[in-house]
Every structure is written in C-alpha cells, then in structure tokens.
Design an enzyme around this catalytic site. Structure first.
Site, PDB file in Angstrom:
ATOM      1  N   GLY A 162       0.759  -1.065  -0.049  1.00  0.00           N
ATOM      2  CA  GLY A 162      -0.072  -0.158   0.068  1.00  0.00           C
ATOM      3  C   GLY A 162       0.769   1.390   0.110  1.00  0.00           C
ATOM      4  O   GLY A 162       0.251   2.494   0.388  1.00  0.00           O
ATOM      5  N   ARG A 207     -13.690 -16.072 -10.753  1.00  0.00           N
ATOM      6  CA  ARG A 207     -13.503 -14.535 -10.911  1.00  0.00           C
ATOM      7  C   ARG A 207     -14.660 -13.907 -11.099  1.00  0.00           C
ATOM      8  O   ARG A 207     -14.823 -12.799 -10.621  1.00  0.00           O
ATOM      9  CB  ARG A 207     -12.347 -14.485 -12.058  1.00  0.00           C
ATOM     10  CG  ARG A 207     -11.945 -13.037 -12.454  1.00  0.00           C
ATOM     11  CD  ARG A 207     -11.112 -13.027 -13.829  1.00  0.00           C
ATOM     12  NE  ARG A 207      -9.948 -13.867 -13.643  1.00  0.00           N
ATOM     13  CZ  ARG A 207      -8.874 -13.807 -13.160  1.00  0.00           C
ATOM     14  NH1 ARG A 207      -8.572 -12.562 -12.407  1.00  0.00           N
ATOM     15  NH2 ARG A 207      -8.091 -14.646 -13.029  1.00  0.00           N
ATOM     16  N   MET A 227      -3.331  -6.819  -7.351  1.00  0.00           N
ATOM     17  CA  MET A 227      -2.603  -7.869  -8.099  1.00  0.00           C
ATOM     18  C   MET A 227      -3.640  -9.066  -8.628  1.00  0.00           C
ATOM     19  O   MET A 227      -3.231 -10.101  -8.769  1.00  0.00           O
ATOM     20  CB  MET A 227      -1.613  -8.360  -7.233  1.00  0.00           C
ATOM     21  CG  MET A 227      -0.699  -7.367  -6.658  1.00  0.00           C
ATOM     22  SD  MET A 227       0.213  -6.331  -7.995  1.00  0.00           S
ATOM     23  CE  MET A 227       1.367  -7.500  -8.790  1.00  0.00           C
ATOM     24  N   ARG A 228      -4.778  -8.615  -9.146  1.00  0.00           N
ATOM     25  CA  ARG A 228      -5.822  -9.406  -9.768  1.00  0.00           C
ATOM     26  C   ARG A 228      -6.075  -9.002 -11.260  1.00  0.00           C
ATOM     27  O   ARG A 228      -6.337  -7.698 -11.235  1.00  0.00           O
ATOM     28  CB  ARG A 228      -6.830  -9.738  -9.006  1.00  0.00           C
ATOM     29  CG  ARG A 228      -6.496 -10.192  -7.569  1.00  0.00           C
ATOM     30  CD  ARG A 228      -7.315 -11.513  -7.068  1.00  0.00           C
ATOM     31  NE  ARG A 228      -8.293 -12.103  -7.859  1.00  0.00           N
ATOM     32  CZ  ARG A 228      -8.200 -13.482  -7.973  1.00  0.00           C
ATOM     33  NH1 ARG A 228      -7.199 -14.197  -7.142  1.00  0.00           N
ATOM     34  NH2 ARG A 228      -9.170 -14.063  -8.574  1.00  0.00           N
ATOM     35  N   LEU A 246      -8.764  -8.294 -13.636  1.00  0.00           N
ATOM     36  CA  LEU A 246     -10.142  -7.757 -13.573  1.00  0.00           C
ATOM     37  C   LEU A 246     -11.186  -8.253 -14.914  1.00  0.00           C
ATOM     38  O   LEU A 246     -10.715  -8.163 -16.062  1.00  0.00           O
ATOM     39  CB  LEU A 246     -10.315  -6.189 -13.320  1.00  0.00           C
ATOM     40  CG  LEU A 246     -10.041  -5.821 -11.758  1.00  0.00           C
ATOM     41  CD1 LEU A 246      -9.707  -4.285 -12.108  1.00  0.00           C
ATOM     42  CD2 LEU A 246     -11.095  -6.437 -10.899  1.00  0.00           C
ATOM     43  N   HIS A 306       1.369   1.192 -13.035  1.00  0.00           N
ATOM     44  CA  HIS A 306       2.182  -0.072 -13.497  1.00  0.00           C
ATOM     45  C   HIS A 306       3.739   0.219 -13.379  1.00  0.00           C
ATOM     46  O   HIS A 306       3.965   1.348 -14.081  1.00  0.00           O
ATOM     47  CB  HIS A 306       1.745  -0.542 -14.831  1.00  0.00           C
ATOM     48  CG  HIS A 306       2.236  -1.616 -15.273  1.00  0.00           C
ATOM     49  ND1 HIS A 306       1.996  -3.141 -14.963  1.00  0.00           N
ATOM     50  CD2 HIS A 306       3.463  -2.016 -16.262  1.00  0.00           C
ATOM     51  CE1 HIS A 306       2.656  -4.016 -15.480  1.00  0.00           C
ATOM     52  NE2 HIS A 306       3.782  -3.346 -16.344  1.00  0.00           N
ATOM     53  N   THR A 349      -8.405  -0.420 -19.166  1.00  0.00           N
ATOM     54  CA  THR A 349      -9.251  -1.087 -20.063  1.00  0.00           C
ATOM     55  C   THR A 349      -9.178  -2.643 -20.150  1.00  0.00           C
ATOM     56  O   THR A 349      -8.519  -3.109 -19.378  1.00  0.00           O
ATOM     57  CB  THR A 349      -9.045  -0.750 -21.779  1.00  0.00           C
ATOM     58  OG1 THR A 349      -7.452  -0.924 -21.679  1.00  0.00           O
ATOM     59  CG2 THR A 349      -9.204   0.982 -21.732  1.00  0.00           C
ATOM     60  N   GLU A 382       6.594   6.430  -8.803  1.00  0.00           N
ATOM     61  CA  GLU A 382       5.135   6.207  -8.701  1.00  0.00           C
ATOM     62  C   GLU A 382       4.648   6.981  -7.687  1.00  0.00           C
ATOM     63  O   GLU A 382       3.430   7.530  -7.788  1.00  0.00           O
ATOM     64  CB  GLU A 382       5.121   4.464  -8.138  1.00  0.00           C
ATOM     65  CG  GLU A 382       5.589   3.647  -9.286  1.00  0.00           C
ATOM     66  CD  GLU A 382       5.352   2.056  -8.735  1.00  0.00           C
ATOM     67  OE1 GLU A 382       4.392   1.740  -8.436  1.00  0.00           O
ATOM     68  OE2 GLU A 382       6.232   1.289  -9.215  1.00  0.00           O
TER      69      GLU A 382
HETATM   70  C1  GAR Z   1       3.934  -1.083  -7.090  1.00  0.00           C
HETATM   71  O1  GAR Z   1       5.178  -1.102  -7.772  1.00  0.00           O
HETATM   72  C2  GAR Z   1       2.790  -1.060  -8.300  1.00  0.00           C
HETATM   73  O2  GAR Z   1       3.278  -0.371  -9.511  1.00  0.00           O
HETATM   74  C3  GAR Z   1       2.773  -2.616  -8.816  1.00  0.00           C
HETATM   75  O3  GAR Z   1       2.901  -3.390  -7.394  1.00  0.00           O
HETATM   76  C4  GAR Z   1       3.509  -2.671  -6.529  1.00  0.00           C
HETATM   77  C5  GAR Z   1       2.448  -2.430  -5.206  1.00  0.00           C
HETATM   78  O4  GAR Z   1       3.242  -1.584  -4.400  1.00  0.00           O
HETATM   79  N1  GAR Z   1       1.515  -2.769  -9.443  1.00  0.00           N
HETATM   80  C6  GAR Z   1       1.638  -3.779 -10.460  1.00  0.00           C
HETATM   81  O5  GAR Z   1       2.380  -4.395 -10.468  1.00  0.00           O
HETATM   82  C7  GAR Z   1       0.036  -3.931 -10.884  1.00  0.00           C
HETATM   83  N2  GAR Z   1       0.378  -4.780 -12.121  1.00  0.00           N
HETATM   84  P1  GAR Z   1       2.484  -0.861  -3.240  1.00  0.00           P
HETATM   85  O6  GAR Z   1       1.260  -1.768  -2.662  1.00  0.00           O
HETATM   86  O7  GAR Z   1       3.642  -0.423  -2.223  1.00  0.00           O
HETATM   87  O8  GAR Z   1       1.610   0.457  -3.810  1.00  0.00           O
END
Ligand code: GAR
Length: 210
Positions: free
Chosen positions: A12, A61, A86-87, A89, A105, A137, A170
């Site tokens: 998070g 799902r 991480m799922r 959709l 991403h 999308t 990010e």
């Molecule tokens: C982040 O690096 C995010 O970009 C990635 O997971 C991590 C979550 O970290 N997301 C993906 O890979 C989505 N496909 P966080 O829980 O500390 O934000």
C-alpha cells in the site's frame, strides 16, 4: 466534493502516497482483496474506511468481481484507483468503471506489461525504465496513458534496486494523475489522453514523460 476509492492487495505504499497528497476529493474507502494487506492498517489509522473483499471466499473470478464491483459502487466513487491491486479484472468489471478507473504499473508501457517488470527491464538491457499511470481497459496494462516517469537503469542494478528507484517515481506521478482526474483535466481521445489545465505542466515533470 468528489469521492474516490482505492483498491490494494498488499503493502500500500502508492495508496499512502495518494492519501497524503491532499487530493481534491474524499477517499471513501480502501478495499483489499487480501485480509492481511499491510496497507489496510495504515488506511484505518488515517481514519479511512477499510473493507476486505477476499477473493478466496468466492468460487470464481466472475463471482469475486461481482462482489468487488458491488462494494466499490456502494461508495459511489467518481474515481477508482488501483494501487498495487494484483488481480486481473474481468471485462465486465472494467466496463462498469470505464473512464473512471486508473492503474499504476511499474514499467514504461507498452513495454513490459504483466509481472516481473524490473527483472524484464534488466534482462532486455533497456537503459530507461519507469512507471505509467493509465486508464484501465479490458486488455491487461494497455489503456490510455496519463503520465509516465523514467529512471536510468544502472550497470549494477538488481530488480530490487531498480524497483526502489521506480517506486519513488510512482509515488510522485500517481497523486499527480489522480489530482488531474479529480480536477476534471483529463480528456481521453482514443489511446491518447489530453490534459487541459491552466498554465504549463509543472517544471518538475519536465524530465518524466507526461
Ligand atoms: C507497485 O510497484 C505497483 O506499481 C505494482 O505493485 C507495487 C505495489 O506496491 N503494481 C503492479 O504490478 C500492477 N500490475 P504498493 O502496494 O506499495 O503500492
């Protein structure tokens, strides 16, 4: 005031960056598909409503996505922010929130969709890597791009060191993208996103591609 909902699966840290960014909106809820997601603890401490929709409690799902969609709808969000969710959709879920759901991403899309993005960047010898905020999308990691930030790939990088450098970006670009959306500045035109806001794009964004 506009409402937004954040959906997480784990740590998070992006959610934390969003919650501390003073966005022009109210976080109605943080939803996690994993009961043990560390981000839930932080959100609750900030006084944000937290909800678990555990994917393991549903037979498939479609059933999970229906339950998640119902929970999201209950908060009547103007914006849904996937932050380390991480799922994959289903198209039905994505269509329901089309035009009002963003994802972060950890790669410069369209390079390296899916998982292991930092390892893939190293394996492919790219010199620049980074992160992307895009509209969601039905096809995985392909929606209209709002903002990207690039970081150099160093000779002695490991997936972990590269991930840390990207993660710092990010935390900077996701709140920016969410702010633009909540201010009504983002306009989707096919695969392209146009930004209408008074004044120039902040100077700090001149290196990241945005
Ligand atoms: C982040 O690096 C995010 O970009 C990635 O997971 C991590 C979550 O970290 N997301 C993906 O890979 C989505 N496909 P966080 O829980 O500390 O934000």
């Amino acid at each position: 005031m506009k409402n937004y909902v954040i959906i997480i699966s784990g740590r998070g840290s992006n959610m934390e960056a969003l919650l501390t960014a003073n966005l022009p909106g109210r976080c109605a809820a943080v939803i996690s598909n994993r009961p043990a997601a560390a981000g839930l603890v932080y959100a609750a401490r900030q006084g944000v409503a937290t909800v678990v929709v555990d994917h393991k409690a549903y037979p498939d799902r479609a059933a999970f996505d229906a339950a998640l969609a119902a929970e999201v709808e209950r908060h009547q969000p103007d914006l849904v922010l996937l932050a380390g969710f991480m799922r994959i959709l289903s198209p039905a879920f994505v269509r329901r929130f089309a035009g009002r759901m963003l994802n972060i991403h950890p790669s410069l899309l369209p390079a390296f969709p899916g998982l292991r993005t930092h390892a893939q960047a190293l394996e492919n010898g790219v010199r620049l890597h980074g992160c992307t905020v895009h509209f969601v999308t039905p096809d995985l990691d392909t929606g209209p791009i709002v903002i990207q930030a690039a970081v150099p790939v160093l000779d002695d990088d490991t997936p972990e060191s590269l991930a840390a450098r990207v993660l710092a970006e990010e935390h900077r670009i996701y709140p920016q993208a969410a702010r633009w959306f909540l201010e009504g500045c983002l306009h989707v035109d096919g695969l392209c996103v146009r930004l209408s806001r008074p004044g120039p794009i902040p100077a700090a964004l001149s290196f990241p591609v945005g």
